[in-house]
Design a protein around this motif. Structure first.
Motif, short mmCIF file in Angstrom:
data_model
loop_
_atom_site.label_atom_id
_atom_site.label_comp_id
_atom_site.label_asym_id
_atom_site.label_seq_id
_atom_site.Cartn_x
_atom_site.Cartn_y
_atom_site.Cartn_z
N GLY A 167 51.81 55.20 42.70
CA GLY A 167 52.03 55.97 43.86
C GLY A 167 50.81 57.14 43.87
N PHE A 168 49.80 57.39 43.41
CA PHE A 168 48.91 58.54 43.47
C PHE A 168 47.92 58.02 44.66
CE2 PHE A 168 45.04 60.41 42.60
CZ PHE A 168 45.40 62.07 42.70
N LYS A 169 47.68 58.95 45.59
CA LYS A 169 46.90 58.14 46.60
C LYS A 169 45.71 59.23 46.95
CE LYS A 169 50.21 55.62 49.36
NZ LYS A 169 50.25 54.50 48.37
N GLY A 170 45.56 60.23 46.06
CA GLY A 170 44.37 61.13 46.19
C GLY A 170 43.09 60.80 45.55
N PRO A 171 42.15 61.66 45.60
CA PRO A 171 40.92 61.01 44.79
C PRO A 171 41.21 60.69 43.21
CG PRO A 171 40.83 63.58 45.04
CD PRO A 171 42.25 62.89 45.60
N VAL A 172 40.20 59.85 43.02
CA VAL A 172 40.14 59.47 41.50
C VAL A 172 39.98 60.64 40.55
CG1 VAL A 172 38.96 58.10 39.92
CG2 VAL A 172 39.22 57.24 42.22
N LYS A 173 40.79 60.67 39.48
CA LYS A 173 40.74 61.98 38.65
C LYS A 173 39.95 61.10 37.29
CE LYS A 173 43.15 64.64 40.95
NZ LYS A 173 42.67 65.89 41.58
N THR A 174 39.00 62.06 36.73
CA THR A 174 38.25 61.42 35.42
C THR A 174 39.25 61.99 33.97
OG1 THR A 174 37.04 63.50 35.23
CG2 THR A 174 36.10 61.90 36.51
N LEU A 175 39.08 61.37 33.19
CA LEU A 175 39.75 61.81 32.08
C LEU A 175 39.10 63.30 31.68
CD1 LEU A 175 41.24 60.94 29.53
CD2 LEU A 175 39.28 60.57 28.11
N LYS A 176 38.21 64.16 31.94
CA LYS A 176 37.80 65.34 31.71
C LYS A 176 38.79 66.18 32.81
CE LYS A 176 34.22 68.80 32.02
NZ LYS A 176 32.91 69.18 32.17
N ASP A 177 38.97 65.71 33.85
CA ASP A 177 39.80 66.41 34.88
C ASP A 177 41.10 66.58 34.53
OD1 ASP A 177 37.78 66.79 36.90
OD2 ASP A 177 38.19 64.79 38.07
N MET A 178 41.87 65.33 33.73
CA MET A 178 43.17 65.19 33.50
C MET A 178 43.42 66.19 32.28
SD MET A 178 44.15 61.40 34.00
CE MET A 178 42.80 60.36 33.56
N GLU A 179 42.25 66.37 31.34
CA GLU A 179 42.16 66.97 30.00
C GLU A 179 42.50 68.46 30.57
OE1 GLU A 179 39.22 65.25 27.75
OE2 GLU A 179 40.48 63.84 26.78
#
Length: 83
Positions: free
Chosen positions: A60-72
């Motif tokens: 369901g996520f429709k936003g921009p791609v997140k990197t692993l660094k972004d998530m951390e």
């Protein structure tokens, strides 16, 4: 190679080392496949096999791609906010 015998009821005891190696506990269901050169046993999967395409819709996520660094960084920021 381990060996076993077929009982008069058609039962086969799998060696303990095989059961342990495959994490097969009592009651596990095994699919029996008759092959030209013998019989293949494999555990029955509790769910049908799916493809990535079939299950991607549930994220369901429709936003921009997140990197692993972004998530951390987001996880760390949330952990700091909860202190």
């Amino acid at each position: 190679m381990k060996t076993t015998k077929l009982s008069s009821k058609g039962q086969v005891i799998l060696p303990k080392s095989v059961r342990v190696a495959h994490h097969w506990e009592p009651g596990v269901k095994l699919a029996v496949e008759d092959r030209e050169d013998g019989v293949l046993l494999r555990p029955v999967k509790p769910f049908k096999t799916t493809t990535l395409k079939e299950v991607m819709g549930c994220v369901g996520f429709k936003g921009p791609v997140k990197t692993l660094k972004d998530m951390e960084e987001a996880i760390a920021a949330e952990a700091r906010a909860k202190k």
